[in-house]
Each structure stands twice: as C-alpha cells, then as structure tokens.
Design a protein around this motif. Structure first.
Motif, PDB file in Angstrom:
ATOM      1  N   ILE A  10       0.861  -1.178   0.000  1.00 55.47           N
ATOM      2  CA  ILE A  10       0.000   0.000   0.000  1.00 55.47           C
ATOM      3  C   ILE A  10       0.903   1.235   0.000  1.00 55.47           C
ATOM      4  N   VAL A  11       0.860   1.964  -1.095  1.00 54.86           N
ATOM      5  CA  VAL A  11       1.721   3.131  -1.287  1.00 54.86           C
ATOM      6  C   VAL A  11       1.169   4.326  -0.505  1.00 54.86           C
ATOM      7  N   ASP A  12       2.093   5.078   0.108  1.00 53.09           N
ATOM      8  CA  ASP A  12       1.779   6.298   0.852  1.00 53.09           C
ATOM      9  C   ASP A  12       0.867   6.060   2.058  1.00 53.09           C
ATOM     10  N   PRO A  14       1.353   4.673   6.225  1.00 54.40           N
ATOM     11  CA  PRO A  14       0.405   5.632   6.809  1.00 54.40           C
ATOM     12  C   PRO A  14       0.719   7.091   6.496  1.00 54.40           C
ATOM     13  N   ILE A  15       1.892   7.335   5.875  1.00 55.17           N
ATOM     14  CA  ILE A  15       2.252   8.700   5.495  1.00 55.17           C
ATOM     15  C   ILE A  15       2.827   8.682   4.079  1.00 55.17           C
ATOM     16  N   PRO A  16       2.822   9.807   3.387  1.00 59.20           N
ATOM     17  CA  PRO A  16       3.401   9.863   2.041  1.00 59.20           C
ATOM     18  C   PRO A  16       4.864   9.402   2.030  1.00 59.20           C
ATOM     19  N   GLY A  17       5.202   8.637   1.009  1.00 52.79           N
ATOM     20  CA  GLY A  17       6.567   8.141   0.856  1.00 52.79           C
ATOM     21  C   GLY A  17       6.810   6.763   1.436  1.00 52.79           C
ATOM     22  N   VAL A  18       5.864   6.244   2.203  1.00 49.13           N
ATOM     23  CA  VAL A  18       5.996   4.924   2.816  1.00 49.13           C
ATOM     24  C   VAL A  18       5.221   3.908   1.995  1.00 49.13           C
ATOM     25  N   ILE A  19       5.813   2.740   1.793  1.00 50.14           N
ATOM     26  CA  ILE A  19       5.089   1.610   1.198  1.00 50.14           C
ATOM     27  C   ILE A  19       4.845   0.618   2.323  1.00 50.14           C
ATOM     28  N   ALA A 171      13.554  -5.156  -0.733  1.00 48.43           N
ATOM     29  CA  ALA A 171      14.688  -4.221  -0.796  1.00 48.43           C
ATOM     30  C   ALA A 171      14.516  -3.267  -1.951  1.00 48.43           C
ATOM     31  N   GLY A 172      14.671  -1.978  -1.660  1.00 52.31           N
ATOM     32  CA  GLY A 172      14.597  -0.977  -2.714  1.00 52.31           C
ATOM     33  C   GLY A 172      13.264  -0.915  -3.423  1.00 52.31           C
ATOM     34  N   GLU A 173      12.254  -1.436  -2.777  1.00 51.02           N
ATOM     35  CA  GLU A 173      10.926  -1.473  -3.422  1.00 51.02           C
ATOM     36  C   GLU A 173       9.972  -0.576  -2.699  1.00 51.02           C
TER      37      GLU A 173
END
Length: 173
Positions: A10-12, A14-19, A171-173
């Motif tokens: 789930i992209v963004d 609980p905050i923007p920039g987090v997957i 990793a890196g994803e």
C-alpha cells in the motif's frame, strides 16, 4: 508458492513516501498462511525451544500458531499499559519519537531458550527493545524471526547479538 506475491503493498500509507507491507492478505489466504506457519515450524521443531515470544500485534498471530505446533508456551510482548500483571519495560526510538515495550516479569525463566517472532523488521526498534527485555529476564535467544525484512532501513544492524531469520525481503521497493 511465492509467498511474497501474497503480501499487499500500500503506497503512501500511513504517510506519504511509505510503502506499507500488508500481511493481512497472506493471513487470509489459507494456503499461504499454512505454508508460512509450516516454514517456521520446520525451522524450529528440532531446536528444543522452551517459549515463543511474539511482538505486539502481528507477531502474536504467527507466534501463537508456532507455539501451539511446537507444544510450548507463548509470551506476548506488548506496548506499554497493555499487560495486566507486573512488568518490566524497555524504551526504544522511533523516527518520530519513542515507544515502550513491556513483558511480564514472570514470563520467562532464566535459561529458557526462546525464539522471538514478529511480522516485519524495519528500523529494529521494537525487536531491539524485545531482545533487551528477554535478556533482562535471563532468556537465551535462539533466533529472531520475521516474515518480512526491509533491508534498506537497516534494522538488522540494531540486533548484533542474535541470529536473524526472515522469510522474504522487500529491498529498494
């Protein structure tokens, strides 16, 4: 089965920039859930473990199943204020502050062999606090086990005195 495909990203959140790596999809798939639990069982069934320590909250799911399958006790480590009896606590650092984990004082007998399990290792804060709690009680940590490891966040580097096992990496994803 490719268990990694059973994890929803789930992209963004609980905050923007987090997957966010959502294990509810893996847990709701009977075959994937069974296979995950069986991998842990096979890994530890010959190791003479006394207790499984599960970290709040998703570590409870996999830890309780593993303890049941091994025929041993399960010990919950929870966020501060959630355990009803006498506890010891350990504060850990978060990106945005701090948190506190607790364990019952009588949960582990000195010398007991334990495996600590959680769903995910990211920065290493909660696992680091849990390792300290188990050691304060005299537990002998056989291994720290995770479904997912996020190596880019370097959580493994926080746990230098315990073996670590993870089923998969993002990793890196």
């Amino acid at each position: 089965m490719d268990l990694k495909k059973c994890v929803r990203s789930i992209v963004d959140w609980p905050i923007p920039g987090v997957i966010f790596r959502d294990l509810t999809t893996l847990m709701s798939d009977p075959e994937a859930f069974r296979e995950t639990c069986d991998i842990f069982y096979e890994r530890y069934r010959q190791k003479k473990i006394d207790k499984i320590v599960g970290i709040d909250a998703r570590g409870f799911v996999f830890g309780a199943v593993l303890a049941y399958k091994l025929g041993i006790g399960f010990v919950p480590v929870r966020k501060k204020g959630k355990l009803p009896h006498e506890t010891i606590e350990e504060v850990y650092t978060l990106e945005y502050g701090s948190g506190t984990m607790e364990i019952h004082k009588d949960a582990i007998i000195e010398g007991e062999k334990v495996v600590i399990i959680d769903d995910l290792i990211a920065t290493g804060g909660t696992i680091g606090a849990t390792v300290k709690l188990v050691k304060k009680l005299g537990g002998d940590i056989v291994e720290c086990a995770f479904i997912i490891e996020l190596p880019d966040l370097k959580g493994r580097a926080q746990i230098t005195d315990c073996a670590i096992f993870s089923l998969m990496e993002f990793a890196g994803e």
